[in-house]
Scaffold this motif. Structure first.
Motif, PDB file in Angstrom:
ATOM      1  N   ASN A 155       0.834  -1.192   0.000  1.00 58.38           N
ATOM      2  CA  ASN A 155       0.000   0.000   0.000  1.00 58.38           C
ATOM      3  C   ASN A 155       0.874   1.249   0.000  1.00 58.38           C
ATOM      4  OD1 ASN A 155      -1.730   2.196   0.881  1.00 58.38           O
ATOM      5  ND2 ASN A 155      -3.233   0.629   1.424  1.00 58.38           N
ATOM      6  N   GLN A 156       0.750   2.052  -1.048  1.00 61.18           N
ATOM      7  CA  GLN A 156       1.568   3.258  -1.187  1.00 61.18           C
ATOM      8  C   GLN A 156       1.308   4.240  -0.048  1.00 61.18           C
ATOM      9  OE1 GLN A 156       3.815   3.864  -3.881  1.00 61.18           O
ATOM     10  NE2 GLN A 156       4.504   5.539  -2.562  1.00 61.18           N
ATOM     11  N   ASN A 157       0.076   4.260   0.472  1.00 62.63           N
ATOM     12  CA  ASN A 157      -0.243   5.186   1.562  1.00 62.63           C
ATOM     13  C   ASN A 157       0.519   4.833   2.839  1.00 62.63           C
ATOM     14  OD1 ASN A 157      -2.017   6.665  -0.033  1.00 62.63           O
ATOM     15  ND2 ASN A 157      -3.762   5.333   0.479  1.00 62.63           N
ATOM     16  N   VAL A 158       0.725   3.540   3.094  1.00 63.80           N
ATOM     17  CA  VAL A 158       1.485   3.113   4.273  1.00 63.80           C
ATOM     18  C   VAL A 158       2.922   3.630   4.151  1.00 63.80           C
ATOM     19  CG1 VAL A 158       2.430   1.137   5.538  1.00 63.80           C
ATOM     20  CG2 VAL A 158       0.065   1.080   4.686  1.00 63.80           C
ATOM     21  N   PHE A 159       3.469   3.516   2.945  1.00 61.51           N
ATOM     22  CA  PHE A 159       4.843   3.999   2.719  1.00 61.51           C
ATOM     23  C   PHE A 159       4.927   5.514   2.901  1.00 61.51           C
ATOM     24  CE2 PHE A 159       7.988   5.799  -0.251  1.00 61.51           C
ATOM     25  CZ  PHE A 159       9.146   5.245   0.296  1.00 61.51           C
ATOM     26  N   ALA A 160       3.992   6.249   2.330  1.00 60.31           N
ATOM     27  CA  ALA A 160       3.984   7.720   2.426  1.00 60.31           C
ATOM     28  C   ALA A 160       3.859   8.160   3.874  1.00 60.31           C
ATOM     29  CB  ALA A 160       2.860   8.300   1.582  1.00 60.31           C
ATOM     30  N   SER A 161       3.007   7.476   4.622  1.00 62.20           N
ATOM     31  CA  SER A 161       2.822   7.811   6.028  1.00 62.20           C
ATOM     32  C   SER A 161       4.114   7.567   6.810  1.00 62.20           C
ATOM     33  CB  SER A 161       1.683   6.987   6.610  1.00 62.20           C
ATOM     34  OG  SER A 161       1.546   7.246   8.000  1.00 62.20           O
ATOM     35  N   LEU A 162       4.772   6.453   6.529  1.00 61.80           N
ATOM     36  CA  LEU A 162       6.041   6.152   7.222  1.00 61.80           C
ATOM     37  C   LEU A 162       7.107   7.191   6.862  1.00 61.80           C
ATOM     38  CD1 LEU A 162       7.720   4.135   8.969  1.00 61.80           C
ATOM     39  CD2 LEU A 162       8.461   3.114   6.795  1.00 61.80           C
ATOM     40  N   SER A 163       7.185   7.582   5.606  1.00 66.39           N
ATOM     41  CA  SER A 163       8.178   8.573   5.169  1.00 66.39           C
ATOM     42  C   SER A 163       8.027   9.867   5.950  1.00 66.39           C
ATOM     43  CB  SER A 163       8.040   8.838   3.674  1.00 66.39           C
ATOM     44  OG  SER A 163       8.284   7.674   2.937  1.00 66.39           O
ATOM     45  N   THR A 164       6.792  10.323   6.112  1.00 64.63           N
ATOM     46  CA  THR A 164       6.537  11.563   6.861  1.00 64.63           C
ATOM     47  C   THR A 164       6.935  11.392   8.323  1.00 64.63           C
ATOM     48  OG1 THR A 164       4.713  12.111   5.389  1.00 64.63           O
ATOM     49  CG2 THR A 164       4.780  13.216   7.531  1.00 64.63           C
ATOM     50  N   LEU A 165       6.611  10.238   8.901  1.00 68.87           N
ATOM     51  CA  LEU A 165       6.918   9.975  10.300  1.00 68.87           C
ATOM     52  C   LEU A 165       8.427   9.948  10.537  1.00 68.87           C
ATOM     53  CD1 LEU A 165       5.473   9.299  13.006  1.00 68.87           C
ATOM     54  CD2 LEU A 165       5.795   6.869  12.421  1.00 68.87           C
ATOM     55  N   VAL A 166       9.145   9.277   9.665  1.00 73.27           N
ATOM     56  CA  VAL A 166      10.601   9.171   9.806  1.00 73.27           C
ATOM     57  C   VAL A 166      11.261  10.535   9.643  1.00 73.27           C
ATOM     58  CG1 VAL A 166      12.690   8.274   8.712  1.00 73.27           C
ATOM     59  CG2 VAL A 166      10.759   6.746   9.149  1.00 73.27           C
ATOM     60  N   GLU A 167      10.798  11.306   8.681  1.00 74.94           N
ATOM     61  CA  GLU A 167      11.397  12.625   8.444  1.00 74.94           C
ATOM     62  C   GLU A 167      11.276  13.527   9.671  1.00 74.94           C
ATOM     63  OE1 GLU A 167      11.123  16.366   5.303  1.00 74.94           O
ATOM     64  OE2 GLU A 167      10.053  14.494   4.893  1.00 74.94           O
ATOM     65  N   THR A 168      10.112  13.486  10.302  1.00 72.68           N
ATOM     66  CA  THR A 168       9.882  14.404  11.435  1.00 72.68           C
ATOM     67  C   THR A 168      10.441  13.866  12.742  1.00 72.68           C
ATOM     68  OG1 THR A 168       7.680  13.439  11.766  1.00 72.68           O
ATOM     69  CG2 THR A 168       7.842  15.405  10.390  1.00 72.68           C
ATOM     70  N   LYS A 169      10.419  12.544  12.931  1.00 74.26           N
ATOM     71  CA  LYS A 169      10.795  11.960  14.222  1.00 74.26           C
ATOM     72  C   LYS A 169      12.239  11.463  14.280  1.00 74.26           C
ATOM     73  CE  LYS A 169       6.668  12.210  16.162  1.00 74.26           C
ATOM     74  NZ  LYS A 169       6.412  13.052  17.362  1.00 74.26           N
ATOM     75  N   VAL A 170      12.880  11.330  13.122  1.00 62.32           N
ATOM     76  CA  VAL A 170      14.257  10.818  13.101  1.00 62.32           C
ATOM     77  C   VAL A 170      15.230  11.873  12.579  1.00 62.32           C
ATOM     78  CG1 VAL A 170      15.821   9.055  12.177  1.00 62.32           C
ATOM     79  CG2 VAL A 170      13.463   8.437  12.803  1.00 62.32           C
ATOM     80  N   PHE A 171      14.961  12.362  11.363  1.00 60.32           N
ATOM     81  CA  PHE A 171      15.944  13.223  10.720  1.00 60.32           C
ATOM     82  C   PHE A 171      15.885  14.675  11.186  1.00 60.32           C
ATOM     83  CE2 PHE A 171      15.152  10.010   7.196  1.00 60.32           C
ATOM     84  CZ  PHE A 171      16.202   9.207   7.613  1.00 60.32           C
ATOM     85  N   GLN A 172      14.799  15.074  11.822  1.00 60.46           N
ATOM     86  CA  GLN A 172      14.711  16.462  12.292  1.00 60.46           C
ATOM     87  C   GLN A 172      14.494  16.519  13.810  1.00 60.46           C
ATOM     88  OE1 GLN A 172      11.618  18.395  10.031  1.00 60.46           O
ATOM     89  NE2 GLN A 172      12.592  17.941   8.054  1.00 60.46           N
ATOM     90  N   ASN A 173      15.055  15.580  14.532  1.00 64.27           N
ATOM     91  CA  ASN A 173      14.697  15.481  15.957  1.00 64.27           C
ATOM     92  C   ASN A 173      15.914  15.248  16.877  1.00 64.27           C
ATOM     93  OD1 ASN A 173      13.056  15.299  18.257  1.00 64.27           O
ATOM     94  ND2 ASN A 173      12.832  13.093  18.042  1.00 64.27           N
ATOM     95  N   PRO A 174      16.859  16.130  16.994  1.00 62.64           N
ATOM     96  CA  PRO A 174      17.152  17.249  16.081  1.00 62.64           C
ATOM     97  C   PRO A 174      18.150  16.787  15.017  1.00 62.64           C
ATOM     98  CG  PRO A 174      18.488  17.446  18.024  1.00 62.64           C
ATOM     99  CD  PRO A 174      17.683  16.195  18.221  1.00 62.64           C
ATOM    100  N   ALA A 175      18.316  17.593  13.980  1.00 60.59           N
ATOM    101  CA  ALA A 175      19.200  17.216  12.878  1.00 60.59           C
ATOM    102  C   ALA A 175      20.651  17.118  13.334  1.00 60.59           C
ATOM    103  CB  ALA A 175      19.061  18.227  11.737  1.00 60.59           C
ATOM    104  N   ASP A 176      21.070  18.024  14.253  1.00 55.59           N
ATOM    105  CA  ASP A 176      22.462  18.015  14.715  1.00 55.59           C
ATOM    106  C   ASP A 176      22.816  16.675  15.352  1.00 55.59           C
ATOM    107  OD1 ASP A 176      22.770  20.524  13.787  1.00 55.59           O
ATOM    108  OD2 ASP A 176      22.891  21.514  15.747  1.00 55.59           O
ATOM    109  N   ARG A 177      21.878  16.125  16.125  1.00 54.03           N
ATOM    110  CA  ARG A 177      22.156  14.856  16.789  1.00 54.03           C
ATOM    111  C   ARG A 177      22.337  13.736  15.772  1.00 54.03           C
ATOM    112  NH1 ARG A 177      19.539  10.424  18.561  1.00 54.03           N
ATOM    113  NH2 ARG A 177      17.531  11.144  17.733  1.00 54.03           N
TER     114      ARG A 177
END
Length: 888
Positions: A155-177
Motif C-alpha cells: 500500500n503506497q499510503n502506508v509507505f507515504a505515512s512512514l516517510s513523513t513519520l521518519v522525516e519528522t521523528k528521526v531526521f529532524q529530531n534534532p538534525a544536529d544529533r
C-alpha cells in the motif's frame, strides 16, 4: 538483451536461480563493454525489483492477501539507492501495524526461504511504524538506511505515512544529533581500518575515502538541506564546482570498481586485494612487461579519487557539526585568541575573515596558521584548510627564513605535530617545503609486509614517534632524552623520500636530505644528522634482526659508525617508529627486545664502558648463579662440580651466555648433566605476551649432527613461523637448541596438548623414528593458501667472512615459502657445516634468513673452492623452491 521481458516461473527454484545467474552475467558483460557503473547498478536494481515483486506476489496470492493490503515492503540501504552490486545483500523492510504483521509473517517467512534458495543474501526486518522510528533513533546504521528508501510492493499510503513519520521523528529530531551520530559511526569505521586512505589492500566500500564516505556526505547533506544529492552542497556553498565534479567522478569510479570486484570474484568482494589489483591492471591494457608500473598507475588513480573524497567528507562533516550552546556563548564572550589573530574554539583554529587576502600578500601567513595549530594542539578549520590549499600553488619558489623557522617550530611540537603535519600535507604546503614529497604521494610498496603507501607510512611514523613521549619502555626514555627532536622528525619525513627512484633509496635519500636541509636553511650540524639518519635508517633493524649482537667486533664497528650518544638515540627511535608504522602486527615484543639490546650495548660503548669488561661481569654472574642453583649429581662428586661448570661455560659461545637469562642457563646445564648418552629432551613454553612458543632441544652427541635442519623441518612442517633459532654445543658435544615460533594453528593461547605433540614429533625425528618428509606430508603444508605478490623478488645468497670473528655468515634473501628454513639448513648440513645461530627476520621490507656456520673444526669456512659450490647449491634450491611454490 531484454532480460525484463523474459517470462519465468517464480515457484521454480531452478528457473529463479538461472535468472539470477543470467542477470549477473549481463552485469559483467555491460561492465566489460565500458558502460557506466552507476547505470549498470540502476538497471540491475530494476531487474531485482521485478523479480522480488513477483516472488512476494506469488506468496501473497497463495495466502489470499491482497497486494493493496495495509503493508509496505520497502527497499532500504544500497537497494534503496538503486546501487546493488551483483552479490550485494538485498535489504528489505516490511512495515505494517501489529495485526497485519501477524497475517503477513508466514508470507514473509516463505519469501525469505525462497530468496535464500534462489541465491540471494537477504537482510530483512518486520516492524510497525513506531518500531521503525524507535529503532532508527537508537541505531544510526538503520537510520541512514532509511534516507533513500523506496516503496517496492504493498500500500503506497502506508509507505507515504512512514516517510513523513521518519522525516519528522528521526531526521529532524534534532538534525544536529543525527549528523553527530553519523560522523561518530563513520569515524569508528575509519579507525577500524587504520584511519588511512592509502592502504595497500583497501576496502572500496568501508575504507576511508571509499563509497561509505560518499554515503556519509549524502547523509549529512540530507540532514542539513533535506536532499541527499551532493549538488545541494554546491547550492549552499558547502563545496565548490570542482569538488562536486570530484565527488561525482569518484562515485562513478568506485561504483564501477566494486562491480568489477564482484564480477571477478563471483561473490561479495569489496577488498581490493593484490591478486585483484594485478588482474584489473592487466585488464586495463597497460604495459604488460612491468606489472609494478601497471598496478602503480591503477592504484594511484584509486588513491587520487579516495583521497579527495576523504578530504571533502571530513571537511563537510566538520562544518556540519556546531558547538554546543554553552560553548558558543563562551566563545562569544571569551574567545581564545592567538597573538597573530587566530581564534581557537572547541579545539578548532579559525582565521580572521580577511585571511585569504592576507595570504595573497603574505605567504608566511599559512605557516603562522600551522605553527599556531601545532602550538595549541588544535586542528585547522575546514574553511581554513581550503583557503590555504587553494593558495599553495601560488607560494614563492623558495620558503623564506621566517617560513623555515616556523616549520622548525612545528617540528619541535609534540602532540600537535601529527595532525598539523597531515594538514600541511593535505593542503600541499608540505610539498612546497619539501618538493620531493610530491613524488611519494600514493606511491605503492611492492612487498607483502607494508600495509600503506609510502606517503601514508611516512606520516604514520610521525604518529608513532610522538606517542613515545608517554612510553615507559627504552624507546620512550630515548625519545624523551633527545635534544634535537625537530631534526629527528624531519628525518622521519625524509627517510623513505627516495622510494620510487632508481638506486638504493637510503643512498639517494641522503642526497635529497642534503638538498632539503639547504632549502630549509638548516644549520650544518643538523644537516649532517639528517643525512646520517636517512642514509642509515635501516642499519639498526639490519643488525638487530640479522646479526649476532654479542659480537664485539660488530658492536665496535657500529659504535664507531654512529659516533655519539645523541645520534644513537635518534637512530634507535627512528628505527622503532619506522617498523611500527609498517602496518598492523608487524611490530613484536621480540623485535623490540632485540633493538633495545643493540641500543643498550652500543650506548655502553659510546659512554666509555669497555665491552670486554661487560662480558667479564656477565660471565661471573652466570657462574655464580649456576653454581648456586644446580644440585650436582651424586656420581659426579662435589669436588669436580666447579670444574665441570667452568668447562661448560668456557666452551659455550658468547651469544648464548650474553643473551640468555642466567637462571635459564642454569636450568639448561641442569638438564645437560642429567642427560644420558642416548637421550633427547624437548621442552616447549608458551609466552602469552608475545603469543609465541619457545622450543628448547637438548640432544646428546649421538644425535647432535644435523639436528638443526631436522628441527626446522619439523616446526615448518607443523605450520609454524620460525622467528629466531640458535644452537650451540657443550664441552661434551651436547646440543642446546632454542627455536622461537608462532603457531599458525592457534590464535591466542597455544594448548598444552599441541605443545606436547610438537615435542613428541621433534623427539621422534631426532631419534629417527620418523623422517622430516613424513611430517611434511602429514601436515598438508604445501596445500595452504599463499599470498600472491605483484613482482617476485629473485633470490640472493651472500656469504660473508668479515662481519664475524668466529663464524662464516650466510645471508639469504628470498620469497617466504613453507619449508624454506629447512631446505636451506639441509643444504648447509650436506656441505659438512654446522649452524650455530640463525636469524629469521622481516627486515622492514624483505625476508632474510641468516646463518652463522662453522666447519667440523668449529672454524670459519674461508676456502673459496668450498664456498662457491655452497653458494651454487643454495641458489639452486632457492630457485626451485620459489618455482614450486609459485606453481601451487
Amino acid at each position: 538483451m531484454a532480460i525484463d521481458s523474459v517470462s519465468f516461473d517464480v515457484s521454480s527454484i531452478q528457473e529463479r536461480r538461472e535468472l539470477v545467474v543470467t542477470l549477473r552475467k549481463e552485469v559483467a558483460r555491460r561492465h566489460a563493454s565500458g558502460e557506466n557503473g552507476i547505470e549498470i547498478c540502476n538497471w540491475y536494481s530494476d531487474q531485482l525489483d521485478d523479480l522480488l515483486r513477483q516472488m512476494v506476489g506469488h506468496h501473497l496470492q497463495a495466502a489470499g492477501v491482497s497486494v493493496d493490503a495495509d503493508f509496505s515492503i520497502i527497499c532500504v540501504g544500497g537497494n534503496g539507492r538503486r546501487r546493488p552490486s551483483p552479490y550485494s545483500d538485498i535489504d528489505l523492510l516490511l512495515v505494517a501495524d501489529s495485526r497485519a504483521i501477524l497475517e503477513l509473517t508466514p508470507v514473509l517467512t516463505a519469501f525469505v526461504r525462497d530468496c535464500w534458495d534462489t541465491g540471494f543474501q537477504l537482510g530483512h526486518s518486520i516492524r510497525t511504524p513506531d518500531d521503525v522510528v524507535s529503532f532508527a533513533n537508537e541505531d544510526i546504521s538503520f537510520a541512514t538506511s532509511l534516507i533513500d528508501m523506496r516503496h517496492l510492493l504493498g500500500n503506497q499510503n502506508v509507505f507515504a505515512s512512514l516517510s513523513t513519520l521518519v522525516e519528522t521523528k528521526v531526521f529532524q529530531n534534532p538534525a544536529d544529533r543525527f549528523v553527530d551520530a553519523c560522523v561518530v559511526s563513520r569515524r569508528e569505521e575509519w579507525m577500524a581500518r587504520g584511519d588511512s586512505v592509502n592502504q595497500l589492500e583497501p576496502d572500496v566500500k568501508r575504507s576511508p575515502g571509499g563509497l561509505r564516505d560518499l554515503h556519509l556526505i549524502n547523509w549529512v547533506t540530507f540532514a542539513q538541506f533535506g536532499d541527499s544529492h551532493p549538488s545541494s552542497l554546491l547550492e549552499h556553498n558547502a563545496v565548490g564546482t570542482q569538488e562536486l565534479a570530484s565527488l561525482n567522478s569518484a562515485d562513478r569510479f568506485l561504483t564501477s570498481l566494486r562491480l568489477d570486484l564482484h564480477c571477478r570474484a563471483g561473490l561479495k568482494q569489496d577488498v581490493l586485494t593484490r591478486d585483484l589489483q594485478l588482474e584489473i591492471a592487466a585488464s586495463r591494457g597497460e604495459t604488460q612487461d612491468d606489472h609494478r608500473r601497471s598496478v602503480e598507475n591503477f592504484m594511484q588513480e584509486y588513491f587520487r579519487h579516495t583521497s579527495r573524497v576523504a578530504e571533502i567528507a571530513r571537511r563537510v562533516t566538520e562544518t556540519a557539526q556546531r558547538p554546543s550552546l554553552f560553548a558558543r556563548l563562551k566563545n562569544a564572550i571569551l574567545p581564545q585568541r592567538d597573538s597573530d589573530g587566530f581564534v581557537i574554539q572547541e579545539g578548532v583554529l579559525t582565521a580572521p575573515d580577511n585571511f585569504g587576502e592576507t595570504l595573497t600578500s603574505d605567504p608566511e601567513a599559512a605557516m603562522l596558521a600551522f605553527a599556531a595549530a601545532a602550538k595549541y594542539e588544535v586542528v585547522l578549520s575546514a574553511d581554513l584548510r581550503r583557503i590555504i590549499g587553494k593558495a599553495a600553488s601560488h607560494l614563492p619558489s623558495e620558503p623564506s627564513r621566517k617560513s623555515c623557522s616556523l616549520f622548525r617550530a612545528v617540528l619541535r611540537s609534540a602532540n600537535g605535530l601529527p595532525l598539523t603535519l597531515r594538514a600541511m600535507y593535505e593542503t600541499r604546503v608540505l610539498d612546497w617545503l619539501v618538493p620531493a614529497m610530491s613524488e611519494i604521494r600514493c606511491l605503492m610498496q611492492f612487498n607483502q609486509y607494508h600495509s600503506f603507501t609510502v606517503d601514508e607510512h611516512t606520516l604514520k611514523t610521525i604518529d608513532e614517534v610522538v606517542s613515545f613521549a608517554d612510553d615507559e619502555t627504552p624507546v620512550g626514555s630515548a625519545y624523551n632524552s633527545l635534544r634535537h627532536k625537530a631534526t629527528l622528525h624531519i628525518s622521519l619525513i625524509l627517510h623513505d623520500i627516495a622510494k620510487g627512484r632508481e638506486g638504493d633509496h637510503s643512498v639517494v635519500g641522503e642526497q635529497i636530505a642534503d638538498e632539503v636541509a639547504v632549502r630549509l636553511q638548516t644549520p650544518e650540524n643538523k644537516k649532517r644528522m639528517m643525512m646520517f639518519l636517512v642514509r642509515q635508517h635501516l642499519i639498526m633493524p639490519d643488525l638487530a634482526l640479522r646479526r649476532d649482537i654479542t659480537d664485539q667486533a660488530l658492536l665496535m664497528d657500529f659504535a664507531r659508525l654512529v659516533g655519539a650518544p645523541e645520534l644513537l638515540r635518534m637512530l634507535y627511535v627512528l628505527s622503532v617508529a619506522d617498523i611500527k608504522a609498517v602496518g598492523p602486527d608487524v611490530w613484536t615484543d621480540w623485535k623490540g627486545d632485540l633493538l633495545a639490546d643493540l641500543y643498550n650495548r652500543t650506548m655502553r660503548i659510546l659512554s666509555g664502558r669497555p665491552i670486554n669488561h661487560l662480558e667479564q661481569e656477565r660471565l661471573q654472574l652466570v657462574r655464580e648463579h649456576v653454581r648456586s642453583s644446580i644440585v650436582p649429581l651424586a656420581s659426579d662428586g662435589k669436588e669436580d662440580w666447579p670444574e665441570w661448570v667452568d668447562r661448560q661455560l668456557d666452551v659455550l659461545p658468547p651469544f648464548y651466555l650474553m643473551t640468555e637469562d642466567p637462571a635459564r642457563i642454569a636450568r639448561d646445564l641442569d638438564v645437560i648433566q642429567q642427560l644420558g648418552t642416548t637421550d633427547v629432551r624437548i621442552e616447549g613454553e608458551y609466552d602469552a605476551d608475545t603469543d609465541t612458543v619457545t622450543y628448547r632441544i637438548f640432544a646428546s652427541s649421538q644425535y647432535e649432527p644435523g639436528s638443526f635442519h631436522k628441527v626446522s623441518g619439523v616446526l615448518s612442517g607443523l605450520r609454524m613461523d620460525i622467528h629466531t633459532a640458535h644452537s650451540c654445543t657443550t664441552a661434551d658435544s651436547t646440543m642446546i637448541g632454542s627455536f622461537l615460533v608462532t603457531d599458525n594453528d592457534f590464535v591466542g593461547n597455544v594448548a598444552e596438548d599441541r605443545i606436547q605433540d610438537v615435542c613428541n614429533a621433534l623427539a621422534d625425528v631426532l631419534t629417527e623414528k620418523l623422517t622430516v618428509d613424513h611430517i611434511f606430508r602429514r601436515s598438508g603444508l604445501f596445500r595452504l593458501n599463499k599470498k600472491k605478490v605483484i613482482q617476485p623478488v629473485p633470490p640472493q645468497v651472500s656469504i660473508d667472512n668479515d662481519c664475524s670473528e668466529t663464524h662464516t655468515v650466510i645471508d639469504i634473501f628470498a620469497m617466504d615459502s613453507p619449508g624454506l628454513l629447512h631446505t636451506l639448513a639441509l643444504t648447509i648440513y650436506n656441505h659438512g657445516l654446522s649452524v650455530d645461530l640463525t636469524r629469521i627476520a622481516t627486515n622492514v621490507d624483505q625476508v632474510v634468513d641468516v646463518f652463522y656456520v662453522v666447519d667440523d673444526q668449529d672454524k670459519k669456512v674461508e676456502d673459496s673452492e668450498r664456498l662457491h659450490p655452497l653458494w651454487e647449491d643454495l641458489m639452486h634450491e632457492l630457485t626451485e623452491l620459489q618455482q614450486q611454490w609459485s606453481e601451487q
